[in-house]
Design a protein around this motif. Sequence first.
Motif, PDB file in Angstrom:
ATOM      1  N   GLU A  18      29.249   2.714  -1.852  1.00 58.20           N
ATOM      2  CA  GLU A  18      29.301   2.828  -3.314  1.00 58.20           C
ATOM      3  C   GLU A  18      28.142   2.077  -3.951  1.00 58.20           C
ATOM      4  OE1 GLU A  18      32.657   2.319  -6.828  1.00 58.20           O
ATOM      5  OE2 GLU A  18      32.580   0.818  -5.226  1.00 58.20           O
ATOM      6  N   HIS A  19      27.876   0.882  -3.436  1.00 56.62           N
ATOM      7  CA  HIS A  19      26.752   0.090  -3.940  1.00 56.62           C
ATOM      8  C   HIS A  19      25.427   0.801  -3.684  1.00 56.62           C
ATOM      9  CE1 HIS A  19      23.894  -3.154  -4.470  1.00 56.62           C
ATOM     10  NE2 HIS A  19      23.514  -3.000  -3.217  1.00 56.62           N
ATOM     11  N   GLN A  20      25.233   1.303  -2.482  1.00 62.39           N
ATOM     12  CA  GLN A  20      23.984   1.975  -2.142  1.00 62.39           C
ATOM     13  C   GLN A  20      23.777   3.220  -2.987  1.00 62.39           C
ATOM     14  OE1 GLN A  20      24.610   2.528   2.078  1.00 62.39           O
ATOM     15  NE2 GLN A  20      23.442   0.688   2.610  1.00 62.39           N
ATOM     16  N   PHE A  21      24.856   3.959  -3.234  1.00 60.62           N
ATOM     17  CA  PHE A  21      24.764   5.154  -4.081  1.00 60.62           C
ATOM     18  C   PHE A  21      24.341   4.769  -5.498  1.00 60.62           C
ATOM     19  CE2 PHE A  21      26.636   8.022  -7.202  1.00 60.62           C
ATOM     20  CZ  PHE A  21      26.169   9.254  -6.767  1.00 60.62           C
ATOM     21  N   TYR A  22      24.963   3.716  -6.019  1.00 61.38           N
ATOM     22  CA  TYR A  22      24.649   3.278  -7.382  1.00 61.38           C
ATOM     23  C   TYR A  22      23.171   2.925  -7.500  1.00 61.38           C
ATOM     24  CZ  TYR A  22      25.103   0.839 -11.839  1.00 61.38           C
ATOM     25  OH  TYR A  22      24.949   0.449 -13.156  1.00 61.38           O
ATOM     26  N   ARG A  29      17.170   8.161 -11.149  1.00 58.46           N
ATOM     27  CA  ARG A  29      17.379   8.698 -12.487  1.00 58.46           C
ATOM     28  C   ARG A  29      16.876   7.790 -13.615  1.00 58.46           C
ATOM     29  NH1 ARG A  29      21.057  12.934 -11.908  1.00 58.46           N
ATOM     30  NH2 ARG A  29      22.031  13.006  -9.832  1.00 58.46           N
ATOM     31  N   LEU A  30      16.635   6.492 -13.308  1.00 59.93           N
ATOM     32  CA  LEU A  30      16.260   5.556 -14.365  1.00 59.93           C
ATOM     33  C   LEU A  30      14.900   4.896 -14.151  1.00 59.93           C
ATOM     34  CD1 LEU A  30      19.632   3.684 -15.040  1.00 59.93           C
ATOM     35  CD2 LEU A  30      18.550   5.413 -16.470  1.00 59.93           C
ATOM     36  N   THR A  31      14.707   4.298 -12.998  1.00 60.33           N
ATOM     37  CA  THR A  31      13.554   3.399 -12.856  1.00 60.33           C
ATOM     38  C   THR A  31      12.350   4.010 -12.155  1.00 60.33           C
ATOM     39  OG1 THR A  31      14.363   2.451 -10.765  1.00 60.33           O
ATOM     40  CG2 THR A  31      15.130   1.429 -12.816  1.00 60.33           C
ATOM     41  N   ASP A  32      12.557   4.995 -11.276  1.00 57.38           N
ATOM     42  CA  ASP A  32      11.419   5.533 -10.520  1.00 57.38           C
ATOM     43  C   ASP A  32      10.347   6.127 -11.417  1.00 57.38           C
ATOM     44  OD1 ASP A  32      12.499   4.757  -8.153  1.00 57.38           O
ATOM     45  OD2 ASP A  32      13.080   6.761  -7.462  1.00 57.38           O
ATOM     46  N   GLN A  33      10.754   6.667 -12.559  1.00 56.53           N
ATOM     47  CA  GLN A  33       9.780   7.295 -13.453  1.00 56.53           C
ATOM     48  C   GLN A  33       8.829   6.287 -14.086  1.00 56.53           C
ATOM     49  OE1 GLN A  33      11.791   8.977 -16.985  1.00 56.53           O
ATOM     50  NE2 GLN A  33      13.590   7.800 -16.354  1.00 56.53           N
ATOM     51  N   PHE A  34       9.153   5.005 -13.948  1.00 50.88           N
ATOM     52  CA  PHE A  34       8.282   3.966 -14.492  1.00 50.88           C
ATOM     53  C   PHE A  34       7.536   3.200 -13.397  1.00 50.88           C
ATOM     54  CE2 PHE A  34      11.853   4.416 -17.482  1.00 50.88           C
ATOM     55  CZ  PHE A  34      11.162   4.749 -18.633  1.00 50.88           C
ATOM     56  N   SER A  35       7.724   3.598 -12.147  1.00 49.36           N
ATOM     57  CA  SER A  35       7.162   2.834 -11.035  1.00 49.36           C
ATOM     58  C   SER A  35       5.686   3.123 -10.798  1.00 49.36           C
ATOM     59  CB  SER A  35       7.948   3.136  -9.750  1.00 49.36           C
ATOM     60  OG  SER A  35       9.293   2.733  -9.879  1.00 49.36           O
ATOM     61  N   ASP A  36       5.241   4.318 -11.153  1.00 55.00           N
ATOM     62  CA  ASP A  36       3.849   4.717 -10.920  1.00 55.00           C
ATOM     63  C   ASP A  36       2.991   4.290 -12.113  1.00 55.00           C
ATOM     64  OD1 ASP A  36       1.427   5.958 -10.429  1.00 55.00           O
ATOM     65  OD2 ASP A  36       2.332   7.836  -9.730  1.00 55.00           O
ATOM     66  N   LYS A  37       2.285   3.171 -11.952  1.00 59.37           N
ATOM     67  CA  LYS A  37       1.469   2.650 -13.046  1.00 59.37           C
ATOM     68  C   LYS A  37       0.353   3.619 -13.431  1.00 59.37           C
ATOM     69  CE  LYS A  37       3.726  -1.253 -13.164  1.00 59.37           C
ATOM     70  NZ  LYS A  37       4.646  -1.559 -14.293  1.00 59.37           N
ATOM     71  N   ALA A  38      -0.205   4.308 -12.445  1.00 55.95           N
ATOM     72  CA  ALA A  38      -1.270   5.269 -12.730  1.00 55.95           C
ATOM     73  C   ALA A  38      -0.746   6.408 -13.609  1.00 55.95           C
ATOM     74  CB  ALA A  38      -1.840   5.825 -11.431  1.00 55.95           C
ATOM     75  N   LEU A  95      19.621  -1.705 -14.516  1.00 57.00           N
ATOM     76  CA  LEU A  95      20.112  -1.336 -13.187  1.00 57.00           C
ATOM     77  C   LEU A  95      20.608  -2.568 -12.425  1.00 57.00           C
ATOM     78  CD1 LEU A  95      20.588   0.679 -10.946  1.00 57.00           C
ATOM     79  CD2 LEU A  95      18.162   0.519 -10.333  1.00 57.00           C
ATOM     80  N   ILE A  96      19.869  -3.664 -12.530  1.00 57.96           N
ATOM     81  CA  ILE A  96      20.300  -4.911 -11.888  1.00 57.96           C
ATOM     82  C   ILE A  96      21.634  -5.370 -12.471  1.00 57.96           C
ATOM     83  CG2 ILE A  96      19.769  -7.374 -11.668  1.00 57.96           C
ATOM     84  CD1 ILE A  96      16.806  -6.565 -11.426  1.00 57.96           C
ATOM     85  N   ALA A  97      21.742  -5.312 -13.801  1.00 53.57           N
ATOM     86  CA  ALA A  97      22.992  -5.720 -14.452  1.00 53.57           C
ATOM     87  C   ALA A  97      24.150  -4.840 -13.992  1.00 53.57           C
ATOM     88  CB  ALA A  97      22.841  -5.661 -15.969  1.00 53.57           C
ATOM     89  N   GLY A  98      23.903  -3.551 -13.905  1.00 56.93           N
ATOM     90  CA  GLY A  98      24.950  -2.629 -13.502  1.00 56.93           C
ATOM     91  C   GLY A  98      25.421  -2.864 -12.080  1.00 56.93           C
ATOM     92  N   MET A  99      24.480  -3.080 -11.165  1.00 52.62           N
ATOM     93  CA  MET A  99      24.905  -3.260  -9.771  1.00 52.62           C
ATOM     94  C   MET A  99      25.581  -4.620  -9.579  1.00 52.62           C
ATOM     95  SD  MET A  99      21.397  -3.815  -7.563  1.00 52.62           S
ATOM     96  CE  MET A  99      20.468  -5.364  -7.595  1.00 52.62           C
ATOM     97  N   PHE A 100      25.190  -5.627 -10.364  1.00 51.63           N
ATOM     98  CA  PHE A 100      25.853  -6.925 -10.273  1.00 51.63           C
ATOM     99  C   PHE A 100      27.285  -6.824 -10.792  1.00 51.63           C
ATOM    100  CE2 PHE A 100      27.024 -11.160 -11.849  1.00 51.63           C
ATOM    101  CZ  PHE A 100      26.777 -11.923 -10.720  1.00 51.63           C
TER     102      PHE A 100
END
Length: 264
Positions: A18-22, A29-38, A95-100
């Motif tokens: 469940e944790h890994q899925f989250y 869906r949230l953070t990967d779109q901001f990971s590519d600085k270029a 995302l960190i807050a949610g998984m905690f």
Amino acid sequence: MSSVFYMWEPRRRNLIAEHQFYVSEGKKRLTDQFSDKAKLESEADEFSSAWLEEAGKHFDPDRHDEGSFYDQAHDEGIQHYQALDELGNSARLALIAGMFHLWERSLREWLTSNDGIGDFQVGEHLPKSIWSSSFADVLELFEGVSLFQNGCSIRHRLNECRMIVNTYKHGAGTSADQLKIDRPELFDQYGWRSNSKLANYANWADYSDLYVEDAIIDEFSTAIEEFWKAIPEYIMEVDIQPVPRWFQKAHDKDIKGASNGKMP
């Protein structure tokens, strides 16, 4: 001798899954779109060009300086990049807050289930106390089996995660102050403070400077997985002696109100 807490292996696997899925879906869906600085820089350049094209429709060579339009377009692009980067930081913190919070909720659900206090629960005070217990209080239940004690790396990382969540949610406070001491790099996005020759430069940082990279998500995600893996299958009565004061107090209240209450 009976067990007080039982970690059924299928339940452990489900908690980890469940944790890994989250985390996995949260990244996708949230953070990967901001990971590519270029990619963010490219979007900022496109925004700058679009702004210049729109502003150019109103350009009057008799009244306007062409260079100022290009300068403004450049500034607009920088501001757009910064806004995207701040949005990405907020998404990572969320995302960190949610998984905690998922970890906290899952832990208390297990502790108050039939695999936990369910076998000897005789009232409402103990489960309420477990649900309202602090981070330190709830981990005290595991210290009898030498788990999650002060100095333990899992506990340390989970506590840092807790302080990040508190800082993200509440701003200035004891969590932000302690986190700035423990993890100053999280308040130094560009390395200006660590590279400064001014001894007190780091003191200028505050809660608004908190910035996390993708690696921080992975760091705390791993700590949560390690937490679930570290819990033994059985925690016996003798393992939680002496019983934490808050736990004993709540259970005593339940026993007082029940004719057949029994402490494990």
